[in-house]
Design a protein around this motif. Sequence first.
Motif, short mmCIF file in Angstrom:
data_model
loop_
_atom_site.label_atom_id
_atom_site.label_comp_id
_atom_site.label_asym_id
_atom_site.label_seq_id
_atom_site.Cartn_x
_atom_site.Cartn_y
_atom_site.Cartn_z
N TRP A 1 9.40 -4.18 4.86
CA TRP A 1 8.66 -2.91 4.84
C TRP A 1 8.76 -2.24 3.49
CZ3 TRP A 1 11.44 1.66 3.98
CH2 TRP A 1 10.65 2.82 3.95
N ALA A 2 9.96 -2.18 2.92
CA ALA A 2 10.15 -1.49 1.64
C ALA A 2 9.40 -2.18 0.51
CB ALA A 2 11.64 -1.40 1.33
N ALA A 3 9.37 -3.50 0.53
CA ALA A 3 8.69 -4.24 -0.54
C ALA A 3 7.19 -3.97 -0.52
CB ALA A 3 8.96 -5.73 -0.41
N VAL A 4 6.58 -4.03 0.66
CA VAL A 4 5.13 -3.86 0.76
C VAL A 4 4.73 -2.40 0.55
CG1 VAL A 4 3.10 -4.17 2.20
CG2 VAL A 4 4.94 -5.86 2.27
N SER A 5 5.38 -1.48 1.27
CA SER A 5 5.01 -0.07 1.17
C SER A 5 5.35 0.50 -0.21
CB SER A 5 5.71 0.74 2.26
OG SER A 5 7.12 0.71 2.09
N GLY A 6 6.47 0.07 -0.77
CA GLY A 6 6.84 0.54 -2.10
C GLY A 6 5.84 0.09 -3.15
N ALA A 7 5.40 -1.16 -3.06
CA ALA A 7 4.41 -1.66 -4.01
C ALA A 7 3.08 -0.93 -3.87
CB ALA A 7 4.22 -3.16 -3.81
N VAL A 8 2.64 -0.69 -2.64
CA VAL A 8 1.37 0.01 -2.41
C VAL A 8 1.43 1.43 -2.97
CG1 VAL A 8 -0.14 0.98 -0.64
CG2 VAL A 8 0.72 -1.35 -0.40
N GLU A 9 2.52 2.13 -2.70
CA GLU A 9 2.62 3.52 -3.17
C GLU A 9 2.76 3.58 -4.69
OE1 GLU A 9 4.40 7.63 -1.37
OE2 GLU A 9 5.36 5.74 -0.84
N LEU A 10 3.50 2.64 -5.28
CA LEU A 10 3.66 2.62 -6.73
C LEU A 10 2.33 2.34 -7.42
CD1 LEU A 10 5.49 2.68 -9.23
CD2 LEU A 10 5.93 0.24 -8.86
N VAL A 11 1.61 1.34 -6.96
CA VAL A 11 0.32 1.00 -7.56
C VAL A 11 -0.67 2.15 -7.39
CG1 VAL A 11 -1.67 -0.56 -7.40
CG2 VAL A 11 0.65 -1.49 -7.31
N SER A 12 -0.66 2.78 -6.22
CA SER A 12 -1.56 3.91 -5.99
C SER A 12 -1.27 5.05 -6.96
CB SER A 12 -1.42 4.40 -4.55
OG SER A 12 -2.16 5.59 -4.34
N GLY A 13 0.00 5.32 -7.20
CA GLY A 13 0.36 6.37 -8.14
C GLY A 13 -0.03 6.04 -9.56
N ILE A 14 0.16 4.79 -9.97
CA ILE A 14 -0.20 4.38 -11.33
C ILE A 14 -1.71 4.48 -11.54
CG2 ILE A 14 -0.25 2.43 -12.93
CD1 ILE A 14 2.42 1.54 -11.75
N ARG A 15 -2.47 4.05 -10.56
CA ARG A 15 -3.93 4.08 -10.68
C ARG A 15 -4.49 5.51 -10.68
NH1 ARG A 15 -6.73 0.05 -6.53
NH2 ARG A 15 -8.52 0.90 -7.68
N GLY A 16 -3.82 6.42 -9.99
CA GLY A 16 -4.35 7.78 -9.89
C GLY A 16 -3.61 8.80 -10.73
#
Length: 221
Positions: free
Chosen positions: A104-119
């Motif tokens: 859970w932490a690997a997938v959700s952490g990656a999604v949230e990190l990428v979303s923050g970098i893109r926005g």
Amino acid sequence: MSAASAVRTFEVRHVQLARALFAAVAAVMITFSPDHSAAVGMSVFSGYATATAVIFLVSAWLVHPAGRRAVPIALGAITLVAAILGGIPVLRTPVGFFAVVIGWAAVSGAVELVSGIRGRRTQPAARDEILIGAVTLALVAGLLLVNPAYSLEYFIAEAGGAFTLTGITIGVGLFGGYAAIVAVFLGIAGFSPRRDEHASTVAASPAASAPSTPSNPEVAS
């Protein structure tokens, strides 16, 4: 009423505060529990994940406008799947705890990190997403360094007894520490003042700041 002038009842800060609340509850439950077994750790994680998933999914419609709902829906779905897995009795073992939480932490952490970098240039809460995504991935690194089968017997003379430090005790403790960090950072982010996105867009618009002039010069004269 235009999209720029519309005022939402719920904002990103409310999502952050709600996430901080349930993270704080999870941290307190683990901190003050004398039992750091896989069953207790998975129960706390499952409850935390369930509440967080509901927050993500509800916020997709109450907070985020159309076009920005993919990330909260994805995070809600990922977290809800983890919550369901955490509720399966056969997975409430040391290996099951590490597998579910790390996944859970690997997938959700990656999604949230990428979303923050893109926005980070357009979304006011992007820095918070980057921070929480990075902290969640740090949880993955910490859990990967722990052997679920680890066991250490030690004796404390002052307590007059022998104790055992196990891998699952460390793992549950790491998750409790992660929940405490998330609660603090999201709580600070939720209470911090921030620039209103719609107001800044309107203020930066040339049409909004330029004075109106007559279209026909002859009329002006």
